[in-house]
Design a protein around this motif. Sequence first.
Motif: not given
Lengths: 283, 156, 712
Positions: C518, C661, C669
Motif C-alpha cells: 500500500m 483505493y 491496500k
Amino acid sequence: MTDSYYPKSLSEALELRRETGAIPFAGGTDLMVRFRAQAGTLPKLPHPVLFLGHLEELRQISMDSSGTHIGASALLSDIGVSEHVHPMLSETVMLMASPPLRNLATLAGNIGNASPAGDAVCSLIALDASVVLASLSGERTLLLEEFITGPGKTVMKSDEFIREIVVPADQPDRYWYRKVGTRKANALSKLSLSAMATVHEHRVQDFRAAFGAVGPVVIRRRDLEAQVRGMTLDQLSRETEGIVDAYRPHIIPIDDQRSQAVYRLQASLNLLRRWIDLLMQGG
Amino acid sequence: MDSITFRLNGTEVTITSPGTRRLLDVLREDFSMTAAKEGCGEGECGACSVLKDGRVVNSCMVPVGSIQGCEIVTLEGLRESEQGKRIIDAFVQSGSVQCGFCTPGMVMAAASLLAEHPRPSEAEVREGLSGNLCRCTGYDAIVRGVILASREGEGL
Amino acid sequence: MTTGISRSVPRVDAYDKAAGITRYIADIPVAGVCYGKLVRTSISRGTILDIDVPELPEGFWFISEGDIPEGGRNRIHMIKEDWPVFTNSEVRFYGQTIGILVGPDREQLIALADAVRVTYREQEAAFTIEEGLACRGGALHGDDNLFADYCLVKGDPESAFSRAHRVIEDVIETGFQEHVYMEPQGITVEEQDGKIVIHASCQCPFYIRKAVAPSLNRSLDDIIVRQAVTGGGFGGKEHFPDIIASAAAVAVTKVHRPVQVIFDREEDMCYSTKRHPSQVIFKTALDSENRIIGMDIDARINAGAYESCSPVVLQRLIFSSNSVYDIPNVQLRGRAVATSTIPSDAFRGFGAPQGIIAAELHMSHIAREIGMDEVELKRSLMVSKGSRTITNGTIHETVKLHEMWQRIAEVSGWHEKKSRYAPGSGRGMGAAFYLHGGGFTGSGEQDIIKARVRMVKRDDGIVEILLSNVEMGQGLQTTFRKIAAQVLDCDYRDILLADPDTDRVPDSGPTVASRSIMIVGRLVQLAAEQLKHKLHEPGAQESEAAYTQPPGCHWDQETLQGDAYPAYGWGICVIETAVDPDTCEVETLGVWTIHEIGKAIDEAIVHGQVTGGVIQALGYGSLEKLELKDGKFFQHTMADYIIPTTLDFPGVYSELVENPYPYGPFGAKGLGELVFDGAAASYAMAVQHAVDRTVSRIPVTPEYIMELKTHG
Ligand SMILES: Cc1cc2nc3c(=O)[nH]c(=O)nc-3n(C[C@H](O)[C@H](O)[C@H](O)COP(=O)(O)OP(=O)(O)OC[C@H]3O[C@@H](n4cnc5c(N)ncnc54)[C@H](O)[C@@H]3O)c2cc1C
Ligand code: FES
Ligand code: FES
C-alpha cells in the motif's frame, strides 16, 4: 572408542550387545530426541548404540497359528499396511507420528521407550501381545504388560534386546481405538483408549480396555474386565456408571505441557462410557 | 570415527565420521548439500526430509552410521530427475512456495507420496504431507501443487 | 478470468526455493567463522552478583558489557533506547543476554556456555497482567509499571451510562503466541573494509543498523545490513534480530573474525519475543430496547520487561477494539503493563487481532444475553463511509461489508446451517467481521518513516528497483516487480530487485504493518511513472519517490485523535465446527473468507496470504497454547507448542471484492495482517454455538471446552 556398532547379522548383534552393553537403536525417533543434538554437534547419547534398524532378520512380519510375529525393527509404515496385522494395531500405528517418522520408527522402539503415552504399547497391551527377548543365552517371552514396569522402565537385561513382538491370533470380535492427540497429525497422545470386546447372544464374553497417557504405565485392569465378562447387555446398560466409577480411581493422569489431569480423566471416562454404549448398540 | 559407505544421489560415497552424527549435518557440512534444512532438529517439521531407500525420512533423526549401504536421495539429486522436475514445476505453477524454508522438505515428501500413490486424492496428499510443517501457506497451495504434479505425470 | 495486474504470474523466487538452490543464512559457509552462543540469565528478576566464566581454550572468547567499544551505549535502540545489549547487574526477565561466547567449535561452545556460573540475588517478580498492575515485587518500570496508559473518549459515554437500562460486562483474554517462522533466527556479522557488515534473516535492515550503531559508537554508515533470504518472519524478525546482531557485532569488534549466530529451535522458542497476551474488560450500556448506547473498555497487554514496541501495539489494539462497529459513546483506557517476562513484540496483526477478538466475542455475548441473532446485531452497528471511528476520525472509503456478508452467507450456507444447528447440539457456526488499517498507525509514515524508493535505468537499459522492504514469503519480490512492469510496460522478470543492502538502497521503511504494497508499492508505481519518461533517454537514468500523506487525513499523536489509518482492508470469516461430545476435540468442517483489499496485485499471492494467515490464526485460536511457569515458557519444543499441520483444518475458501483505493498502487491496500485478524474469533464463536457456552478466551482448547461444559 566408537560411539556406535553396525552388526551384520542378528547373531553379531547379540554378541555386541553382550560384549559392549551398547544400547539398542532402532529408528532413533525417541533416542535422537531424548539425546538431541544441536546443529553441528553429536547427539548426547550416554552410551554407544547398537544399530538394529537395518537387520533384515528383524524386519519381518509373518503369521502362523500362534499369531502375528512382528520383527523388532519392522517399520511402522510397513506394519500399518500389512495384511497380517490386527486392524486395531494398524489403525494405531497409522495415527502415530508422521509419514517420514513412520519410515524410521519401530514397535520395539515404542516398547523400549516404555512411555505411558506410547500409542502402540497401549493397543498391544489390549491385544495381549508378548515380546520375545533374545540374548546369547537364549530367548524368553513375556507379556508386554509384564515387560514394562514404569515410565522408561522395563525388565530387559543388559545383554538382551527385543527380537519380535507376538500378537495372538485369537482376538475379541470388536475393537475401538481412540487417540486424543495434541492435534490431528504428528501428535503425541494426551490420552488414548484401546478397547476390545466379544458380545455373543447379548452376553459380553470378552471385554478389554487399555488407557494410554493417564498413569505411569498403560492402564489395563484385568480384575475389572473380569467383572464385566459374562454380563448381559441389559446388565451392561444398568451397570455402565458402576463400571465407569470402578475405573475412575485407576486413571491417574498428571498435568503437563500438553494437557491437564482433569481433562484427561474426564475424557478417558467419557470414552469408556461411549465404548460401552457402542457395545449395547451392537453396531 | 568410523568409515561409512552409502549411496548419495546415485553415487557411492564413503565418509569418516562418528556413526551417531546426524545425516542432516553430514549432508550440509561434508557435501555442501543445503537443500535439506534444520527447522527443529527433533522430527517435528520435516524441513530436513530426504529419501532413504525411496521413502521420505527426517534426516535430523538419522545417525549416519545407520545408513550403510542405503540409497539416500536429497533434493539436489531429485531435482535432476523427471519426477523431481515435475514436482518443482507444479509447485511453481501452483503458488506453493512462499518463504520457501519448508519447500524442499515438501518436495521430498511429495516425491515419496507420489511413488506410493501416483494419483492421490486430496485426503491422501494431506496425509502424506502431514509430517511437514509450513507456517506461511496454510497448505492449500502445496496440496494443489502435489495434485498438479500427479496429473502432469499422466500427461494431463 | 482475471486480467491486468491481478492476474497471477509465477513468483520470481519460486523455482530456486522449490529446487533447493536458494541459500538461507545457515546454508552459506563463512570462512574462519566463530559461532556465537548467547549466555543468558536463569532467573526472572534480581541482581547478578557474579559471573564465573570457565577458562576458555585458545580461539574462544566471552564477550560481555565490558567489551562494548569505548563510548558505545549498552542499550539497543529500538523505538527508543531500550533493552541492554548485555546485562551485568539488573535482571528483568528469564533469558536476558549476559554475554556471548564465541569460538570455532559448536560442541565446545555449548559445553562452555553450560559451564558459565552466575550467582544472583533474586527478587520477587510479576509475570501476569494482574501482578504487573499490582507492582508485585516493586515496580519494574516507573512507579506504576505502565509503559503506556492511553484514554480515548468518543461521544458522551458518561451520560450514556447514566441512561443505561442495563450493563453487560465481559472479560476477554488472549494468550502468548510464538511465531514459529520455519527458519529460526540467524545472523552473520563480519568486518569488511573497516565497516561492520551484518547479514541477517530479518524484516527491517534499517532497524538493525539503527539498533547496532550506538552500541558500537559508530556512525550509521559504518554499519551495513544485508538481508539474507528470510524463511518467514510474521513480526518475529522485526525487532528481535536487533538483539542478536548487537551482541554479535560487539563480539566482532573484539575478536575481528566473522561471528555467526543461528538459533536452535528450542532456543528460539524459549528466548525470542512473542505476541502480547491481552485482557480486555468491557462494560456495555443498553437502553430499555436493548440498543447499545455506550461502551466502557479497559484494555491491558502484557508488555514484558522492556518497552520494545508495546505502546504502538497497544495503540493498534485499542483502535481496533470497536472492530467494524460504530458504537455511539465510548470511553476507553489502554495500558501496556511491565512484567518480568521476555518483552512482547510484533506479531502479524500487531495488537489488532487481540482487539478484534475481544470486540467480536463481546458482541456475540451481548447477542446471547439479549436473545438476538449475533450477526443481525453486528450488522445493525456496522460502520459505513463517513462513520466516526473510536479516535474521532472518519471512515473515508465505501464499506462493502453488507454485500460481502450476503455473498459469504450464501457460499457457506450460513442461514440454513445456523437454523439447523441448535445451540449446544455439537455443531456450530461462527462469523467474524474485521478490518485492518494499512500502514503505520497515526502519523508514523509521515513523521517517522518517511519512506523513499529509488529506481534506476542502468547504462545497459536494465531497470532496477531500490528499496528496503524484504521478501520473507509474502511475495514482494514478485509484486513490486509487477507494479513497476505494469507502468513500464515490460516483463516483470526483466526488472532487477535485489535483497536489500542498506549501503545501496534508500530507506523505504520496515517490512511491517501491511505497508509494503500500500505505501511502498505506491512509491514504486510513482518512481516508475517518473522513470518512464526518461526511459528512452541515453545513459543511466534515475527516479525517486517519497511518501506524502493522502489528502484529507488528519492525526494528532499527542491526543491520539483523528484518522488513525488512511484506509482499511475489510474481511469476514465464517467457520463451521463440530465438537466431539466425549473429548471436546473440535473438527473444523469449513472455513469461508471474503476480503476487500482494494485491488489484488497478484491473486495467487493474495490467496496464499489469506490461507496462510487464516490457518495461522486458527492455530492461535485453537491449538497454540503457551503458558508461563515461574517466568519460563512451559512449552518450548515443537512437540509441545503445537501449530497446525495439513490435517488440522480443511481447505480455505477465499474470495476477493474490489474497491480500489486511490492512494495505493493500482488501488491496492494492506493485506498481510488483515487476513490474520478474524479467524480465531470466528472459531471461538463457532465453538460457542456448538456447546452453547460463553467462550471468553483463546486458545479454545478441548481442555477449556471441557471446563466450560462441566462448569457452565
Ligand atoms: C515428532 C515425533 C512424533 C511422535 N509421535 C508419536 C506418536 O504419535 N505416538 C507414539 O507412541 N510415539 C510417537 N513418537 C515417539 C517414537 O516415534 C515412537 O516411540 C517410536 O515407536 C520409537 O521407535 P524407534 O524405533 O524410533 O525407537 P528408538 O529411538 O530407536 O528407540 C527407543 C527406545 O527403545 C529401545 N529399543 C529400540 N529397539 C529395541 C529393541 N529391539 N529391543 C529393546 N529395546 C529397543 C531403545 O534403546 C530406546 O530406549 C514420536 C516421536 C517424534 C520425534
Ligand atoms: S529438522 Fe528434522 S524434522 Fe525438523
Ligand atoms: S513457505 Fe514458509 S514455511 Fe512453508
